[in-house]
Motif scaffolding. Structure first.
Motif, PDB file in Angstrom:
ATOM      1  N   THR A  15       8.115   9.110  -8.409  1.00 51.34           N
ATOM      2  CA  THR A  15       7.955   9.312  -6.909  1.00 51.34           C
ATOM      3  C   THR A  15       6.837   8.354  -6.421  1.00 51.34           C
ATOM      4  OG1 THR A  15       6.634  11.218  -6.691  1.00 51.34           O
ATOM      5  CG2 THR A  15       8.940  11.620  -6.980  1.00 51.34           C
ATOM      6  N   ARG A  16       7.000   8.003  -5.162  1.00 52.50           N
ATOM      7  CA  ARG A  16       6.007   7.186  -4.643  1.00 52.50           C
ATOM      8  C   ARG A  16       4.838   8.279  -4.461  1.00 52.50           C
ATOM      9  NH1 ARG A  16       6.500   3.404   0.701  1.00 52.50           N
ATOM     10  NH2 ARG A  16       4.300   2.825   0.525  1.00 52.50           N
ATOM     11  N   SER A  17       4.855   9.352  -3.947  1.00 51.36           N
ATOM     12  CA  SER A  17       3.742  10.402  -3.781  1.00 51.36           C
ATOM     13  C   SER A  17       2.982  10.439  -5.067  1.00 51.36           C
ATOM     14  CB  SER A  17       4.153  11.691  -3.194  1.00 51.36           C
ATOM     15  OG  SER A  17       4.963  12.104  -4.066  1.00 51.36           O
ATOM     16  N   ILE A  18       3.682  10.347  -6.327  1.00 47.72           N
ATOM     17  CA  ILE A  18       2.827  10.464  -7.625  1.00 47.72           C
ATOM     18  C   ILE A  18       2.059   9.308  -7.795  1.00 47.72           C
ATOM     19  CG2 ILE A  18       3.013  10.763  -9.923  1.00 47.72           C
ATOM     20  CD1 ILE A  18       5.636  12.285  -9.454  1.00 47.72           C
ATOM     21  N   ALA A  19       2.729   7.945  -7.497  1.00 50.19           N
ATOM     22  CA  ALA A  19       1.773   6.933  -7.611  1.00 50.19           C
ATOM     23  C   ALA A  19       0.829   6.986  -6.714  1.00 50.19           C
ATOM     24  CB  ALA A  19       2.746   5.680  -7.215  1.00 50.19           C
ATOM     25  N   THR A  20       0.883   7.437  -5.485  1.00 52.00           N
ATOM     26  CA  THR A  20      -0.446   7.422  -4.503  1.00 52.00           C
ATOM     27  C   THR A  20      -1.290   8.255  -4.892  1.00 52.00           C
ATOM     28  OG1 THR A  20       1.414   7.077  -2.571  1.00 52.00           O
ATOM     29  CG2 THR A  20      -0.795   7.895  -1.855  1.00 52.00           C
ATOM     30  N   ASN A  21      -1.073   9.616  -5.646  1.00 50.46           N
ATOM     31  CA  ASN A  21      -1.973  10.223  -6.010  1.00 50.46           C
ATOM     32  C   ASN A  21      -2.855   9.803  -7.291  1.00 50.46           C
ATOM     33  OD1 ASN A  21      -1.476  12.438  -4.291  1.00 50.46           O
ATOM     34  ND2 ASN A  21       0.295  13.248  -5.509  1.00 50.46           N
ATOM     35  N   LYS A  24      -5.373   7.417  -5.860  1.00 53.60           N
ATOM     36  CA  LYS A  24      -6.319   8.194  -5.296  1.00 53.60           C
ATOM     37  C   LYS A  24      -7.338   8.979  -6.400  1.00 53.60           C
ATOM     38  CE  LYS A  24      -4.015   9.339  -0.933  1.00 53.60           C
ATOM     39  NZ  LYS A  24      -3.503  10.545  -0.294  1.00 53.60           N
ATOM     40  N   LYS A  25      -6.763   9.303  -7.541  1.00 52.41           N
ATOM     41  CA  LYS A  25      -7.540   9.753  -8.535  1.00 52.41           C
ATOM     42  C   LYS A  25      -8.539   8.882  -9.377  1.00 52.41           C
ATOM     43  CE  LYS A  25      -4.410  13.811  -9.197  1.00 52.41           C
ATOM     44  NZ  LYS A  25      -3.668  14.346 -10.163  1.00 52.41           N
ATOM     45  N   GLY A  26      -8.053   7.343  -9.098  1.00 53.34           N
ATOM     46  CA  GLY A  26      -8.846   6.441  -9.818  1.00 53.34           C
ATOM     47  C   GLY A  26      -8.083   5.900 -11.181  1.00 53.34           C
ATOM     48  N   GLN A  27      -7.034   6.247 -11.319  1.00 57.00           N
ATOM     49  CA  GLN A  27      -6.249   6.224 -12.278  1.00 57.00           C
ATOM     50  C   GLN A  27      -5.656   4.679 -12.599  1.00 57.00           C
ATOM     51  OE1 GLN A  27      -3.458   9.385 -12.644  1.00 57.00           O
ATOM     52  NE2 GLN A  27      -5.102  10.813 -13.465  1.00 57.00           N
ATOM     53  N   VAL A  28      -5.430   4.102 -11.301  1.00 59.52           N
ATOM     54  CA  VAL A  28      -5.082   2.589 -11.160  1.00 59.52           C
ATOM     55  C   VAL A  28      -6.166   1.683 -10.815  1.00 59.52           C
ATOM     56  CG1 VAL A  28      -3.317   1.374  -9.824  1.00 59.52           C
ATOM     57  CG2 VAL A  28      -2.742   3.653 -10.431  1.00 59.52           C
ATOM     58  N   LYS A  33     -11.118  -2.752 -11.171  1.00 62.56           N
ATOM     59  CA  LYS A  33     -11.709  -2.119  -9.993  1.00 62.56           C
ATOM     60  C   LYS A  33     -10.679  -0.903  -9.341  1.00 62.56           C
ATOM     61  CE  LYS A  33     -14.140  -6.079  -8.356  1.00 62.56           C
ATOM     62  NZ  LYS A  33     -14.222  -7.136  -7.338  1.00 62.56           N
ATOM     63  N   ASN A  34     -11.276   0.116  -9.222  1.00 64.12           N
ATOM     64  CA  ASN A  34     -10.338   1.191  -8.652  1.00 64.12           C
ATOM     65  C   ASN A  34      -9.784   0.675  -7.323  1.00 64.12           C
ATOM     66  OD1 ASN A  34     -10.898   2.951 -10.583  1.00 64.12           O
ATOM     67  ND2 ASN A  34     -12.330   3.911  -9.635  1.00 64.12           N
ATOM     68  N   VAL A  35      -8.496   1.026  -6.901  1.00 69.83           N
ATOM     69  CA  VAL A  35      -7.862   0.634  -5.822  1.00 69.83           C
ATOM     70  C   VAL A  35      -7.410   1.753  -4.918  1.00 69.83           C
ATOM     71  CG1 VAL A  35      -7.071  -1.497  -6.926  1.00 69.83           C
ATOM     72  CG2 VAL A  35      -5.823   0.544  -7.016  1.00 69.83           C
ATOM     73  N   LYS A  36      -7.130   1.749  -3.833  1.00 72.13           N
ATOM     74  CA  LYS A  36      -6.433   2.633  -2.953  1.00 72.13           C
ATOM     75  C   LYS A  36      -4.918   2.312  -3.090  1.00 72.13           C
ATOM     76  CE  LYS A  36     -10.454   3.047   0.411  1.00 72.13           C
ATOM     77  NZ  LYS A  36     -10.828   2.975   1.583  1.00 72.13           N
ATOM     78  N   ILE A  48      -4.110  -2.016 -14.485  1.00 77.70           N
ATOM     79  CA  ILE A  48      -4.168  -1.156 -15.433  1.00 77.70           C
ATOM     80  C   ILE A  48      -4.086   0.500 -15.035  1.00 77.70           C
ATOM     81  CG2 ILE A  48      -6.037  -0.139 -17.200  1.00 77.70           C
ATOM     82  CD1 ILE A  48      -7.570  -2.986 -16.833  1.00 77.70           C
ATOM     83  N   ILE A  49      -3.121   1.238 -15.577  1.00 75.87           N
ATOM     84  CA  ILE A  49      -2.911   2.389 -15.107  1.00 75.87           C
ATOM     85  C   ILE A  49      -2.968   3.416 -16.362  1.00 75.87           C
ATOM     86  CG2 ILE A  49      -0.909   3.891 -14.210  1.00 75.87           C
ATOM     87  CD1 ILE A  49       0.247   0.508 -14.061  1.00 75.87           C
TER      88      ILE A  49
END
Length: 131
Positions: A15-21, A24-28, A33-36, A48-49
């Motif tokens: 889901t897109r909300s899982i991708a958003t979270n 936000k947690k810094g896993q992407v 560089k961490n991204v919003k 990098i995920i």
């Protein structure tokens, strides 16, 4: 295209909300560089995920218009994750086997009584041999 929407479109997240979270947690990360979640993704970037204790590396080949079918995903991304990343998961699996199996949990009262009875019997047998 937003990074969270891109990861959802290429079916990396359900889901897109899982991708958003995950963003936000810094896993992407993009270019280390961490991204919003609202960060724009461009062709040629390396994403990098961190998922399931593996750092997946994905190169953006093209930007999709909407969510894709599973067969079309490879036209829009290239997985460049090194094989060593998957080898580390095997080591983690062996490390987890050292601990108690899942679902066994704490000993019940019956288990504790059985253990105490076993220890008492072995103690009694050892004292007989010494005499």
């Amino acid at each position: 295209m937003r990074v969270d929407k891109y990861l959802w479109c290429i079916r990396f997240f359900k889901t897109r909300s899982i991708a958003t979270n995950a963003c936000k947690k810094g896993q992407v990360k993009i270019d280390a560089k961490n991204v919003k979640p609202s960060k724009e993704v461009f062709v040629g970037e390396l994403i990098i995920i961190r998922k399931n204790q593996i750092n997946y590396q994905i190169k953006v080949l093209n930007l999709p218009e909407s969510r894709l079918g599973a067969k079309l995903v490879d036209q829009y991304r290239k997985d460049v994750t090194p094989k060593e990343a998957f080898a580390n998961t095997e080591l983690l699996k062996y490390a987890k086997d050292y601990y108690r199996k899942k679902g066994i949990g704490r000993p019940t009262k019956k288990d504790r009584r059985d253990i105490e009875n076993y220890q008492d019997e072995s103690f009694d047998n050892n004292t007989d041999e010494i005499l």
